[in-house]
Design a protein around this motif. Structure first.
Motif, PDB file in Angstrom:
ATOM      1  N   ASP A   2     -19.842  -2.478   3.093  1.00  0.00           N
ATOM      2  CA  ASP A   2     -20.359  -3.198   2.918  1.00  0.00           C
ATOM      3  C   ASP A   2     -22.272  -3.144   3.532  1.00  0.00           C
ATOM      4  OD1 ASP A   2     -18.913  -5.107   1.911  1.00  0.00           O
ATOM      5  OD2 ASP A   2     -18.434  -5.802   3.583  1.00  0.00           O
TER       6      ASP A   2
ATOM      7  N   LEU B 288      -9.225  -0.830   2.084  1.00  0.00           N
ATOM      8  CA  LEU B 288      -8.114  -1.685   1.406  1.00  0.00           C
ATOM      9  C   LEU B 288      -8.739  -2.692   0.536  1.00  0.00           C
ATOM     10  CD1 LEU B 288      -4.947  -0.855   3.913  1.00  0.00           C
ATOM     11  CD2 LEU B 288      -5.579   0.148   2.182  1.00  0.00           C
ATOM     12  N   GLY B 289     -10.054  -3.177   0.074  1.00  0.00           N
ATOM     13  CA  GLY B 289     -10.452  -4.376  -0.073  1.00  0.00           C
ATOM     14  C   GLY B 289     -10.246  -5.606   0.866  1.00  0.00           C
TER      15      GLY B 289
ATOM     16  N   ARG C 251     -11.450  -8.685   3.746  1.00  0.00           N
ATOM     17  CA  ARG C 251     -12.190  -9.354   2.689  1.00  0.00           C
ATOM     18  C   ARG C 251     -12.081 -10.484   4.304  1.00  0.00           C
ATOM     19  NH1 ARG C 251      -8.972  -8.893  -1.482  1.00  0.00           N
ATOM     20  NH2 ARG C 251      -7.727 -11.260  -0.802  1.00  0.00           N
ATOM     21  N   GLY C 252     -11.952  -9.823   5.531  1.00  0.00           N
ATOM     22  CA  GLY C 252     -12.205 -11.332   6.656  1.00  0.00           C
ATOM     23  C   GLY C 252     -11.648 -12.499   6.978  1.00  0.00           C
ATOM     24  N   ALA C 253     -10.300 -12.722   5.094  1.00  0.00           N
ATOM     25  CA  ALA C 253     -10.036 -14.580   5.099  1.00  0.00           C
ATOM     26  C   ALA C 253      -9.233 -14.558   6.132  1.00  0.00           C
ATOM     27  CB  ALA C 253      -9.809 -14.657   3.924  1.00  0.00           C
TER      28      ALA C 253
ATOM     29  N   ARG D 287      -6.584 -15.341   6.290  1.00  0.00           N
ATOM     30  CA  ARG D 287      -4.849 -15.145   5.870  1.00  0.00           C
ATOM     31  C   ARG D 287      -4.770 -13.945   6.037  1.00  0.00           C
ATOM     32  NH1 ARG D 287      -6.070 -19.228   3.238  1.00  0.00           N
ATOM     33  NH2 ARG D 287      -4.036 -20.827   2.049  1.00  0.00           N
ATOM     34  N   HIS D 288      -5.654 -13.133   5.760  1.00  0.00           N
ATOM     35  CA  HIS D 288      -5.709 -11.315   6.235  1.00  0.00           C
ATOM     36  C   HIS D 288      -5.700 -11.583   8.125  1.00  0.00           C
ATOM     37  CE1 HIS D 288      -8.431  -9.810   2.577  1.00  0.00           C
ATOM     38  NE2 HIS D 288      -6.975 -10.581   2.530  1.00  0.00           N
ATOM     39  N   TRP D 289      -6.507 -12.322   8.848  1.00  0.00           N
ATOM     40  CA  TRP D 289      -6.951 -11.676  10.096  1.00  0.00           C
ATOM     41  C   TRP D 289      -5.435 -12.574  10.437  1.00  0.00           C
ATOM     42  CZ3 TRP D 289     -10.111  -8.596  12.417  1.00  0.00           C
ATOM     43  CH2 TRP D 289     -11.107  -9.257  11.590  1.00  0.00           C
TER      44      TRP D 289
ATOM     45  N   HIS E 174      -2.186 -12.986   9.793  1.00  0.00           N
ATOM     46  CA  HIS E 174      -0.731 -11.741  10.077  1.00  0.00           C
ATOM     47  C   HIS E 174      -1.607 -10.223  10.969  1.00  0.00           C
ATOM     48  CE1 HIS E 174       1.034 -14.512   6.880  1.00  0.00           C
ATOM     49  NE2 HIS E 174      -0.404 -14.238   6.404  1.00  0.00           N
TER      50      HIS E 174
ATOM     51  N   TYR F  23     -13.784 -16.839   4.921  1.00  0.00           N
ATOM     52  CA  TYR F  23     -13.433 -15.407   5.504  1.00  0.00           C
ATOM     53  C   TYR F  23     -14.833 -14.809   6.597  1.00  0.00           C
ATOM     54  CZ  TYR F  23     -12.732 -16.041   0.886  1.00  0.00           C
ATOM     55  OH  TYR F  23     -11.800 -16.110  -0.640  1.00  0.00           O
TER      56      TYR F  23
ATOM     57  N   PRO G  84     -16.211 -12.162  10.337  1.00  0.00           N
ATOM     58  CA  PRO G  84     -16.336 -11.325  10.411  1.00  0.00           C
ATOM     59  C   PRO G  84     -15.111 -10.845  12.091  1.00  0.00           C
ATOM     60  CG  PRO G  84     -18.256 -12.111  10.635  1.00  0.00           C
ATOM     61  CD  PRO G  84     -17.319 -13.491  10.402  1.00  0.00           C
TER      62      PRO G  84
ATOM     63  N   ALA H 129       2.059  -7.287   7.441  1.00  0.00           N
ATOM     64  CA  ALA H 129       0.621  -7.559   7.358  1.00  0.00           C
ATOM     65  C   ALA H 129       0.117  -7.224   6.485  1.00  0.00           C
ATOM     66  CB  ALA H 129      -0.008  -6.934   9.398  1.00  0.00           C
TER      67      ALA H 129
ATOM     68  N   PHE I 269       1.819  -9.404   3.722  1.00  0.00           N
ATOM     69  CA  PHE I 269       0.981 -10.600   3.453  1.00  0.00           C
ATOM     70  C   PHE I 269      -0.297 -11.325   3.437  1.00  0.00           C
ATOM     71  CE2 PHE I 269       5.308 -11.141   6.650  1.00  0.00           C
ATOM     72  CZ  PHE I 269       6.093 -11.789   5.711  1.00  0.00           C
ATOM     73  N   ALA I 270      -1.434 -11.207   3.696  1.00  0.00           N
ATOM     74  CA  ALA I 270      -2.162 -10.613   3.547  1.00  0.00           C
ATOM     75  C   ALA I 270      -2.545  -9.784   1.502  1.00  0.00           C
ATOM     76  CB  ALA I 270      -2.646  -9.879   4.866  1.00  0.00           C
ATOM     77  N   GLY I 271      -2.389  -9.318   1.115  1.00  0.00           N
ATOM     78  CA  GLY I 271      -2.259  -9.366  -0.142  1.00  0.00           C
ATOM     79  C   GLY I 271      -2.873  -8.269   0.050  1.00  0.00           C
ATOM     80  N   LEU I 272      -2.807  -6.749   0.792  1.00  0.00           N
ATOM     81  CA  LEU I 272      -3.682  -5.811   0.206  1.00  0.00           C
ATOM     82  C   LEU I 272      -2.179  -5.089   0.645  1.00  0.00           C
ATOM     83  CD1 LEU I 272      -5.673  -6.501   3.936  1.00  0.00           C
ATOM     84  CD2 LEU I 272      -6.564  -6.960   1.645  1.00  0.00           C
ATOM     85  N   PRO I 273      -3.340  -4.103   0.190  1.00  0.00           N
ATOM     86  CA  PRO I 273      -4.574  -3.411  -0.524  1.00  0.00           C
ATOM     87  C   PRO I 273      -4.582  -3.926  -1.750  1.00  0.00           C
ATOM     88  CG  PRO I 273      -3.506  -1.315  -0.903  1.00  0.00           C
ATOM     89  CD  PRO I 273      -2.372  -2.747  -0.462  1.00  0.00           C
ATOM     90  N   ARG I 274      -6.131  -4.782  -2.406  1.00  0.00           N
ATOM     91  CA  ARG I 274      -6.316  -5.360  -3.488  1.00  0.00           C
ATOM     92  C   ARG I 274      -8.286  -4.904  -3.148  1.00  0.00           C
ATOM     93  NH1 ARG I 274      -6.145 -11.543  -5.655  1.00  0.00           N
ATOM     94  NH2 ARG I 274      -7.985 -11.254  -7.207  1.00  0.00           N
ATOM     95  N   LEU I 275      -8.481  -3.627  -4.001  1.00  0.00           N
ATOM     96  CA  LEU I 275      -9.732  -3.645  -3.877  1.00  0.00           C
ATOM     97  C   LEU I 275     -10.826  -4.336  -4.355  1.00  0.00           C
ATOM     98  CD1 LEU I 275      -8.808   0.602  -4.149  1.00  0.00           C
ATOM     99  CD2 LEU I 275      -9.366  -0.864  -2.053  1.00  0.00           C
TER     100      LEU I 275
ATOM    101  N   ASP J  32     -12.576  -7.836  -5.583  1.00  0.00           N
ATOM    102  CA  ASP J  32     -11.757  -9.734  -5.915  1.00  0.00           C
ATOM    103  C   ASP J  32     -13.059 -10.739  -5.852  1.00  0.00           C
ATOM    104  OD1 ASP J  32      -9.566 -12.046  -4.250  1.00  0.00           O
ATOM    105  OD2 ASP J  32     -12.285 -12.457  -3.994  1.00  0.00           O
TER     106      ASP J  32
ATOM    107  N   PHE K 297     -16.694 -10.663  -4.152  1.00  0.00           N
ATOM    108  CA  PHE K 297     -17.787  -9.747  -3.755  1.00  0.00           C
ATOM    109  C   PHE K 297     -18.195  -9.357  -4.353  1.00  0.00           C
ATOM    110  CE2 PHE K 297     -13.255  -7.166  -2.020  1.00  0.00           C
ATOM    111  CZ  PHE K 297     -13.795  -7.226  -0.339  1.00  0.00           C
TER     112      PHE K 297
ATOM    113  N   ARG L 267     -21.674  -9.842   1.372  1.00  0.00           N
ATOM    114  CA  ARG L 267     -21.452  -8.249   2.045  1.00  0.00           C
ATOM    115  C   ARG L 267     -21.151  -8.558   3.924  1.00  0.00           C
ATOM    116  NH1 ARG L 267     -24.462  -3.145   0.451  1.00  0.00           N
ATOM    117  NH2 ARG L 267     -23.440  -3.257  -1.741  1.00  0.00           N
TER     118      ARG L 267
ATOM    119  N   SER M  34     -18.075  -9.504   6.479  1.00  0.00           N
ATOM    120  CA  SER M  34     -18.165  -7.893   7.602  1.00  0.00           C
ATOM    121  C   SER M  34     -19.219  -8.239   9.007  1.00  0.00           C
ATOM    122  CB  SER M  34     -17.437  -6.484   7.047  1.00  0.00           C
ATOM    123  OG  SER M  34     -19.049  -6.794   6.309  1.00  0.00           O
TER     124      SER M  34
END
Lengths: 465, 181
Positions: A194, A209-210, A212-214, A216-218, A220, B37, B39, B118, B121-127, B129, B132, B138, B141
């Motif tokens: 970014d 890996l895309g 986004r700091g969501a 739900r990401h954090w 897990h 979302y 950082p 992890a 469950f987080a739905g990654l990798p997903r380059l 969305d 973005f 930006r 993060s």
């Protein structure tokens, strides 16, 4: 009696773990600056490292084509340099895991700025370590025989041998270290994505890996990174790996090896040498990349204290080792510990080892030494040498005077031995230097998080933020 | 997040109060599912968003047990069943000697499971969305805190949300995904 408030905002006698007064945005860009920027010092170092790595490659080529006789190893000293190097490198790796896992469990905040650094050191050190048993096989192309696969000959590896334990331990350690390190890196790679454009942005986008700091990401991520990989798994792992390595020795009926002190002795030595290596790498990096505001004298001092503590644990095991030999009443043990080690052919190197591992760390009693980066740098190199010699002494002096005098032999390393040792140092440095340009070496996300936590706890933003 | 609204805050506190305020506005203003979302992991956001408990620990337990079983069974099959070697009368099936590799495979399987679950469950990798594509996202993060409002069945009451969020000090409220354009 004056009563200190448990919520006292700060203690003036302790340095902050973070000296940065810049905003989050400035801090992020500052910590990312080192990626893609090459100061002069970097080019000089990488030139040396790359040349040494080429020499390393040549030595490996020579060893494989000529055969194991190119090394100084000869029965009874069959292990010598390759296994010394193996144990030394594996030991160095342990400080990385120690910093990221055990210091996390102990809630030591100063670990944050240096944990990625130390983890990278772990991965590269384990890579070097893994090379030596392979080369020592003599026929490295048969290394896969250690894996249980249904071979046409119908044979399997012997799992009651410490060799198979070693392979399993080192492989697991390497895999877990890489996963752990990469998972910790993902949010920082997203920050790198970014703040950059063009090709760099695309490259970082793929490796982050895309992210986004969501929330739900954090959710897990935190549990996977902090609770499981780190605390739950890496901690027992770091203890187990060097214990397994030490069993390679303790299993054998060789005087000086056959001792129950070996597992804790090796683990303590590993952490000791690893912390020394962290300092050896950190001090120049801090100077070259100007990381003074995140790697403060507090970090240097804490690491010097760790060296002092682990140095004393190592000293204590030296004493216990001697005591156990004497107390066993075994002639061979006594002769090994009281004559062939301290007074044999390698007596000089034994003295250097005691100097590096026992005497040099005593300098850390002085605050001035603990706070001086270059004093730490020089002393840490002595410790690295001392710890390498420790493994050399354990291996060679135990083997060169075995039970009967007809087995006695004086070991002399060849140029291939030295080339492999120094070559692996260069290869390690090369990997490390390349890494410095590819990823942020100070964990950005964790640093920012810690800063905000400290600010809200102390409610004194000027100091923490 | 396929489509909806994104709201930018300058501080974690702003984000938290934003979530609370929107919860109060409720479904009559079209508010359904929310996402934050940030950082770094902001304390309390999980609870405010009412995220379900992570299933990573359960998977790791299963992974670890499978790893231990695999390690032990492989050693037992190789050394005790398929190719026993008698060395000085030692038992071919020797549990103490098998402990170390069992431990290592347990850690290996558990660690790999932890990493993979992890990510899954987080739905990654997903380059890519839709978020973005939003100008300024930006900084999610770096130093800004974004609140995502997913478009549910009912249409979002954009004006009311905009008003409420501005009173909390939100920097901007922008449409995302199919709602952008």
């Amino acid at each position: 009696m004056s009563e200190a408030s448990p919520l006292a905002p700060h203690r003036p006698d302790i340095d902050p773990v973070l000296e940065s007064k810049s905003s989050d945005y400035q801090l992020t860009t500052k910590l990312l600056e080192q990626v893609g920027r090459a100061p002069r010092g970097w080019w000089i170092l990488i030139g040396i490292a790359a040349t040494g790595t080429l020499w390393f490659a040549y030595a490996i080529y020579y060893l494989i084509t000529v055969g194991i006789g190119a090394l100084g190893n000869q029965i009874p000293v069959a292990w010598a340099f390759p296994i010394t190097n193996f144990v030394w490198w594996i030991g160095i790796g342990h400080a990385g895991t120690f910093i990221s896992a055990i210091l996390y469990l102990l809630e030591q905040r100063w670990r944050t700025s240096i944990n990625r650094f130390a983890e990278a050191m772990t991965i590269f050190a384990v890579m070097q370590a893994g090379l030596f048993p392979l080369l020592h096989l003599g026929r490295p192309w048969f290394a896969y025989w250690i894996i249980p696969y249904p071979a046409t000959m119908g044979v399997w590896p012997q799992f009651k041998s410490a060799l198979t334990w070693d392979a399993a331990a080192v492989f697991t350690y390497f895999t877990i270290s890489v996963l752990f390190w990469y998972l910790g890196l993902v949010p920082d790679l997203a920050a790198a994505r970014d703040t950059s454009n063009g090709f760099r942005r695309k490259a970082f986008a793929v490796f982050s890996l895309g992210w986004r700091g969501a929330a739900r990401h954090w959710k897990h991520y935190k549990i996977a990174y902090l609770l499981l990989l780190l605390a739950g798994l890496a901690t027992p792992l770091v203890i187990s790996v060097h214990s397994v390595v030490s069993l390679d020795f303790a299993e054998a009926r060789v005087p000086g090896w056959h001792s129950t002190i070996f597992p804790p002795y090796f683990v303590a030595g590993a952490i000791f040498s690893g912390f020394a290596m962290v300092l050896t790498l950190l001090v120049p990096c801090r100077a070259i990349f100007h990381l003074e505001e995140v790697i403060t004298p507090r970090h240097l001092e804490s690491m010097a204290k760790m060296l002092l503590v682990t140095g004393w644990v190592v000293t204590y095991t030296y004493i216990i080792e001697q005591f156990l030999a004497w107390y066993s009443g075994d002639t061979f043990e006594i002769s090994e510990m009281f004559s062939s080690r301290p007074a044999g052919i390698y007596a000089f190197w034994f003295a250097v080892m005691i100097f590096g591992n026992v005497l040099v760390p005593q300098l850390y009693w002085f605050k001035r030494v603990r706070r001086s980066p270059w004093a730490l740098f020089v002393t840490s190199i002595f410790i690295n040498i001392g710890m390498w010699l420790e493994r050399f002494i354990i291996i060679v002096t135990s083997l060169y005077r075995e039970h009967i005098p007809s087995m006695w032999y004086q070991y002399r390393p060849t140029w291939v031995d030295f080339s492999l040792l120094f070559g692996s140092l260069c290869f390690f440095s090369l990997l490390f230097l390349i890494l410095l340009r590819l990823v942020p070496i100070v964990p950005i996300t964790e640093t920012k998080e810690m800063r905000h936590e400290m600010a809200s706890e102390h409610d004194e933003p000027t100091r923490a933020a | 997040m396929r489509s909806g609204l994104l709201i930018e805050f300058e501080t974690p506190d702003g984000l938290r109060s934003g979530i609370e305020r929107l919860r109060k506005l409720g479904p009559e203003h079209g508010i359904d599912e929310m996402e934050a979302y940030t950082p770094w992991p902001v304390k309390g956001v999980d609870e405010l968003l009412k995220l379900p408990k992570s299933k990573v620990p359960r998977n790791v337990l299963i992974g670890g047990l499978c790893g231990a079983a695999t390690g032990y069974l492989v050693q037992w099959y190789c050394n005790a069943i398929n190719f026993p070697i008698d060395i000085g009368g030692r038992p071919p099936h020797s549990a103490p000697a098998f402990v170390l590799i069992t431990f290592e495979t347990m850690v290996l399987f558990a660690g790999v499971t932890s990493f993979l679950s992890a990510l899954v469950f987080a739905g990654l990798p997903r380059l890519w969305d839709p978020v973005f594509e939003v100008e300024g996202f930006r900084r999610a993060s770096i130093d800004r805190f974004w609140l995502g409002l997913k478009r549910g069945r009912a249409p979002l009451d954009v004006d009311a949300i905009r008003r409420e969020m501005a009173s909390l000090g939100a920097l901007q409220v922008v449409a995302v995904g199919e709602d952008q354009a």
